[in-house]
Scaffold this motif. Sequence first.
Motif, short mmCIF file in Angstrom:
data_model
loop_
_atom_site.label_atom_id
_atom_site.label_comp_id
_atom_site.label_asym_id
_atom_site.label_seq_id
_atom_site.Cartn_x
_atom_site.Cartn_y
_atom_site.Cartn_z
N ARG A 145 42.90 18.80 9.97
CA ARG A 145 44.27 18.67 10.47
C ARG A 145 44.68 17.20 10.59
O ARG A 145 45.83 16.86 10.36
N GLN B 261 43.62 14.78 8.61
CA GLN B 261 43.90 14.33 7.24
C GLN B 261 45.23 14.87 6.74
O GLN B 261 46.01 14.15 6.11
N ARG B 262 45.50 16.15 7.05
CA ARG B 262 46.76 16.74 6.57
C ARG B 262 47.95 16.09 7.27
O ARG B 262 48.98 15.81 6.63
N GLN C 223 48.55 12.82 5.69
CA GLN C 223 49.07 12.98 4.34
C GLN C 223 50.55 13.34 4.37
O GLN C 223 51.35 12.80 3.60
N SER D 250 53.76 17.13 0.13
CA SER D 250 52.94 17.73 -0.92
C SER D 250 53.55 19.05 -1.36
O SER D 250 53.99 19.85 -0.55
N LEU E 271 48.32 26.97 2.49
CA LEU E 271 47.21 26.20 3.05
C LEU E 271 45.91 26.95 2.85
O LEU E 271 45.80 28.13 3.17
N HIS F 178 42.73 25.99 4.23
CA HIS F 178 41.83 25.20 5.06
C HIS F 178 40.86 26.12 5.79
O HIS F 178 41.15 27.29 6.03
#
Length: 664
Positions: A117, A119-120, A123, A247, A252, A254
Amino acid sequence: MQLKGIIREFPAGEQTIRILHDIDLTIYQGEMVAIIGQSGSGKSTLMNILGCLDKATAGDYLIFGKSVKQLDADELAKLRREHFGFIFQRYHLLGDIDARDNVAVPAVYAGMDNKVRAQRAEQLLTDLGLGDKVHNRPSQLSGGQQQRVSVARALMNGGDVILADEPTGALDSKSGKDVLQILNNLNKQGHTVIMVTHDPSIAEQAERVIELKDGRIIADYRNDNFRAEESTETSASKETTQADSPSPSRTLHHKQKSRLGSLIDRLSEAFRMSVLAMRAHKMRTLLTMLGIIIGIASVVSVVGLGQGSQQQILSNISSLGTNTITVIDGYPYGDPRRRYNDDNLTPDDAKAVADQPYVVSVSPQLDASASVRYRNVQESSSISGVGSDYLEVTGEKLAMGQGFDEQSISLRMQDVIIDDNAKTTFFPELENPIGEVLLIGNVPGRVIGVLEPNDNGFGRSSDSPTIYMPYTTMMSRIVGGDTIDRFVVLIDNQISTSAAESAISELIEGRHGADDFRTRNSDSIRQTIESTTNTMTLLISSIAIISLVVGGIGVMNIMLVSVTERTNEIGVRMAVGARQSDIMQQFLIEAVLVCILGGGLGILLAFMIGEGINSLGSDSFSVIYSPTSIIAAFICSTLIGIIFGFLPARNAAKLNPVEALSRD
């Protein structure tokens, strides 16, 4: 998304106001819809119902053919968490955390892995042009930047349906265009976008326009220029806007945490937010804790004082001898035979008891008064005849000299031991009176020992001089009889004093053929004093606990205020998918933290009070800390947090998301 005959009414005093009238509407996946209308037309109410933030008064709402009418609060939260993303006009970001953590909030409640989470979130912010603002708090961002953070948050869990309420209303024209371009790009990527606006020029940029007036749909049409405008867009413009787009992947994939891991993660988030809230209102938190601090300090200190006083009293009792039973000559009190015959106890009775296996030692005793003279000093004194084991039996200590031995008893030696009062009275100028001779009545006695002072109120008198001599000497030289007043029995520590008392009574009664004696068990005195001090400690502790209850009420009041102040935050968390239990946990944890911290400070204060009392060096009492009372205090403070924090936490969890979001 299908609405069938949706009616929404709100109470207004004794009447109700209908905001939406029989709304029939279908929105298809992948559409970009603008709901337009003047203020008061019901467009925001309609969006709240579409986003499951609010429920219709009548009618039905279906998502993929499934009605949401019967869903409870947590099931609605799941829908918001997994399918909807909200973009608010006033951004509704949490001011105590940075941009990345604001974006990641929905993923906390979805159970996304911590690293994934983070990293997302980074991003998404980078894709929206905020890569260098990841750790900035909302107050450090411009309006346009805050709205982009809000967009990123809406996309955190996928955001199949993006609901934007006046997304450009609080922005300048350039920032407004940027946000609209972002929404347009999201729609191209497959997101269903529903935006509420009162501006026709903004509505024209949507594929479909739904116009409301007075709670009714008066127009529902498609924008013929929507795709034409898209086809004439320049390649340079596409490149520019692409940098501002998230993106393209909506789905998702994950790794979800286990239920336990997800619960721990949500508890950690609640704990962190509670700490941030406490830090943001330090003075209020301290004042809230004050009642708990005083209550806990009072309880621990009172129990410590009670323990210290009890130990001091029991120590004083020990000066009479530990585990001792005193057999006293004479019939029990109230027996009519008592007045006729009280001379029944003899030294042989004491010897018979001394021969029992459960007896350590025995000291016969008899008392009298006599005039004692040393040179020109004469004083009426207490004379006590004792056995060779007197010091062992009673626990008395010698300050100097020696005690009596068996030879002193058998030879009726005229040796005496004096107490501290006698030394002060007859030998005020002598440091060491050993060897000096006192005239006891007409009998001389040589001083062979001096007892240590005994000011505890137990045992020998603290006022008059006391002279001790062998009981045999006293019987033959002073009183002229063959009976004793009593004898003191020291019982083996491994033996119950109650059982020993019964055995001694049976033995003496068998020897005398009558119960012409009485017994006194020092252990019963100990038990009585322990019971009395425990009762007093409990009584005073009960009074101190009242302050804990008052402190708990203070915690509840402050937490209710906290809920009121943070209503908007609660609404935001509910909008992004927080369960009722998540909201309750956050405020309950905060209440418990306040009480535990207050309990810890209270215990620290109790230690400081105790050390202050002990440093005074008082011989009458001291503070002895009880681990049990400290543990109990901690448990008590935690329970107060749970009990008095439950109502505010429950109130927070029961808030309506729409009402919560509308409050500042």
